[in-house]
Design an enzyme around this catalytic site. Structure first.
Site, mmCIF file in Angstrom:
data_model
loop_
_atom_site.group_PDB
_atom_site.id
_atom_site.type_symbol
_atom_site.label_atom_id
_atom_site.label_comp_id
_atom_site.label_asym_id
_atom_site.label_seq_id
_atom_site.Cartn_x
_atom_site.Cartn_y
_atom_site.Cartn_z
ATOM 1 N N GLU A 1 -6.127 -7.803 -0.973
ATOM 2 C CA GLU A 1 -6.712 -7.955 0.361
ATOM 3 C C GLU A 1 -8.227 -7.817 0.218
ATOM 4 O O GLU A 1 -8.745 -6.723 0.010
ATOM 5 C CB GLU A 1 -6.164 -6.892 1.330
ATOM 6 C CG GLU A 1 -4.676 -7.014 1.593
ATOM 7 C CD GLU A 1 -4.154 -5.989 2.592
ATOM 8 O OE1 GLU A 1 -4.986 -5.363 3.290
ATOM 9 O OE2 GLU A 1 -2.932 -5.796 2.657
ATOM 10 N N GLU B 1 0.824 -1.206 0.000
ATOM 11 C CA GLU B 1 0.000 0.000 0.000
ATOM 12 C C GLU B 1 0.870 1.273 0.000
ATOM 13 O O GLU B 1 0.744 2.132 0.871
ATOM 14 C CB GLU B 1 -0.955 0.012 1.189
ATOM 15 C CG GLU B 1 -1.945 -1.132 1.174
ATOM 16 C CD GLU B 1 -2.914 -1.119 2.353
ATOM 17 O OE1 GLU B 1 -4.045 -1.620 2.205
ATOM 18 O OE2 GLU B 1 -2.535 -0.600 3.427
#
Length: 660
Positions: free
Chosen positions: A304, A142
């Protein structure tokens, strides 16, 4: 189609590993993501590597007939590194040092951090790059999240000045293009230039802030590409990605540029998180998934996927039975060809012990486990059939990172400000999603594309372009050609009035689009979140955030303000202009999602795009597969819903096969 899970073997006992993998396989999972936070394990001392834990895990993964994506562990680093090089941590806008003990602390302008990155990534790539179980790499984790793509450290200042010197060559050029004669802020030495940090009252020059964001984007993009070069050298043929996060335009980073040297896009799908009392509306989730798919205009990965209640300090909404299975289906329908659930089992310790996974803190199989297992079994044939197929669409919404940045530091209206957490200003995101929602509720397949991508716009019957205030002349001409050749363009308020140096044009709004839109604007106001009445024929609409009083030159009025509280009641609010073989709609206010549905009914009908309204909670998509075509209908409500001739149960879906 790949189903997998994010797995953290370092958080469990080695005796658990075989059983864990067995449980995953029984669920229908065939892959794991590993190691994205394991730097301190693999390099416990500088230059001393220990890969034994992941060697053992990968051996078991391979023996179970499964695969792994490895993460480079640079989103957090071991304490010994910052102890030796204290300058490698970031500084926040307010002057707070991002110290060790959490994550995303790294200063991307730091030579010491880059050297340490090179050492760990090279060692990992050499050691694991040809392992038979490793099928790819996730670079970092991320990148840019939690405000980590803006850094106000001394090293960032040093590199910013160098970046400016390379761009402008001379201070005279910089002073002129920034307009520094305003307030007399005329720099005579490169070392006089500060970072646009926290301020007492008036903000810094918007041109300066825009350049600072561009610089920060370049720093992070080059850092990710730097890792990619290492991995390609030592792990040949293994595809590379990194994972994005909600919300699409939360960062200042140009994600289109970032993925230009990666193989596919990954995104983390959390329709609800933390203390939210309800999930994001389904059109917002679809808009974000289409953003991820559209960055490379091909299938993407969910690295995710929500599998249980999530939060760091507080928790909120519990999805009712069926909803997490529906969210899984929605991601696949929107173009995902790999799904990794976050996470396999919930951590018993650490900052994410409230981030619940497929299993809770123990090993008892949960209702989540069985819901996801059953959903995988139900949709697997469909998912396999469409996994590598394009997502067809005749409508696209265009987004622009330059304008996203612009609206962070100059949001124009309190209605375009939205900061759910301190590091986020996502007013642009909400506006884009609201525009997207109109087509989504009308069940029209729609793409979300970077405006500066090399997409052939002639493939689309309708292009929508909100908040395109800062323009690129080349793209303006490309849009003009698109309309001349028969396309329909929907422009939003404040279009085309600011060049890339942040100078306002002399022409009235919509500036460089004046002839194309056939309208001028001389008066406007920002009513923030107050609703303003608009009428389109017999249909009542609502606007907010910003209201322009339109003065048509060649355009036809299709909607007027109708609000007795406003002196401009009766004045034009929305127009349409014929240009060449095409049309340009100009929307002078920020419409509510319901109002956009009504407007798009007219636009889509005139453009010859088929649509159908099934209610605000029912979503329908059309996909083409290798064996069949499909009509997929999803009920995002906790009530039974009628969808055509079918009745959908709460959070249910129907996948209808259509012969080719």
């Amino acid at each position: 189609m790949i189903f997998g899970a994010c797995y953290y073997p370092e958080q469990w006992n080695p005796k658990d590993w075989d059983e864990d993998l067995k449980i995953m396989k029984e669920m229908g999972l065939s892959s794991v993501r590993l190691a994205e936070f394991a730097w301190g394990i693999m390099e416990p001392k500088e230059g001393k590597f220990d890969f034994s834990l992941f060697d053992a895990v990968l051996e078991k993964v391979h023996n179970h007939g499964m695969t792994a994506i490895l993460g480079t562990p640079t989103a957090t680093f071991p304490p010994w590194l910052v102890q030796k090089f204290p300058e490698i941590v970031q500084v926040s806008k307010e002057g707070i040092i991002r110290g060790i003990g959490t994550r995303r602390q790294a200063c991307f302008s730091s030579p010491a951090f880059k050297k340490a990155t090179e050492r760990i990534v090279t060692a990992m790539a050499k050691h694991f790059g040809n392992h038979p179980a490793v099928v790819g790499w996730q670079i970092d984790n991320e990148p840019g999240h939690e405000g980590s793509d803006v850094d106000y450290s001394p090293l960032a200042l040093k590199n910013f000045r160098s970046w400016l010197k390379q761009k402008y060559k001379t201070l005279d050029s910089l002073n002129k293009r920034w307009g520094n004669v305003f307030w007399g802020v005329i720099y005579s030495d490169w070392n006089q230039i500060p970072l646009p940090g926290a301020h007492v009252a008036s903000n810094f020059n918007p041109a300066m802030i825009q350049d600072y964001y561009r610089f920060q984007s370049d720093e992070l993009v080059s850092y990710i590409h730097f890792q990619a070069e290492i991995l390609r050298k030592y792990s040949k043929g293994k595809p590379l990605t990194t994972n994005l996060y909600p919300s699409p335009f939360l960062p200042v980073t140009d994600m289109y540029e970032m993925f230009s040297k990666l193989d596919y896009v990954s995104w983390d799908n959390y329709p609800v998180w933390g203390n939210q009392q309800e999930p994001y509306p389904h059109p917002l989730v679809t808009a974000t998934q289409q953003y991820a798919r559209g960055l490379k205009n091909k299938p993407y990965t969910v690295m995710e996927q929500f599998s249980g209640v999530q939060g760091h300090d507080t928790l909120g909404y519990l999805p009712p039975p069926g909803q997490i299975g529906l969210w899984l289906t929605q991601a696949i329908v929107n173009g995902a060809n790999q799904i990794y659930f976050f996470r396999y089992r919930t951590a018993r310790f650490g900052q994410e012990q409230l981030c619940y996974g497929i299993l809770d803190h123990g090993k008892r199989k949960t209702a989540k486990y069985f819901e996801l297992k059953n959903t995988i079994e139900e949709i697997k044939d469909f998912a396999e059939d469409i996994a590598e197929s394009p997502y067809p669409a005749s409508v696209a919404i265009l987004h622009d990172i330059e304008n996203s940045r612009n609206y962070k530091h100059q949001p124009l209206s309190d209605g375009l400000k939205f900061s759910p957490v301190p590091f986020a200003q996502v007013g642009y995101d909400i506006e884009l999603a609201t525009w997207f929602a109109g087509t989504n509720i009308l069940n029209v397949n729609a793409h979300s594309l970077p405006i500066h991508s090399e997409t052939d716009w002639s493939e689309y019957k309708v292009l929508t372009l909100p908040l395109y205030t800062m323009f690129d002349p080349i793209l303006v001409e490309k849009l003009r050609t698109y309309v001349q050749n028969g396309g329909t363009l929907v422009l939003g308020y404040r279009s085309g009035i600011k060049d890339k140096d942040h100078w306002m044009v002399e022409e009235p709004v919509p500036g460089v689009f004046g002839e194309l839109a056939g309208v001028q604007v001389f008066q406007f106001e920002a009513p923030a979140t107050d609703k303003v009445g608009i009428r389109m024929g017999l249909w009542p609409l609502k606007g907010s955030k910003f209201c322009e009083i339109l003065e048509p030159t060649t355009a036809k009025v299709i909607a007027r303000y109708r609000d007795r509280k406003k002196f401009y009641s009766g004045k034009p609010a929305i127009t349409v202009n014929s240009y060449g073989k095409g049309k340009v709609y100009y929307v002078g206010s920020s419409l509510t999602p319901e109002s956009f549905v009504l407007l798009y009914r007219k636009i889509l009908k005139d453009a010859g795009v088929r649509f159908g309204l099934l209610g605000s909670t029912v979503e329908r998509h059309y996909r083409e597969g290798k064996r069949y075509n499909y009509e997929i209908t999803m009920n995002h409500s906790n009530q039974y819903r009628l969808a055509g001739l079918s009745i959908l149960k709460p959070f249910g879906y129907r996948i209808k096969k259509i012969k080719k």
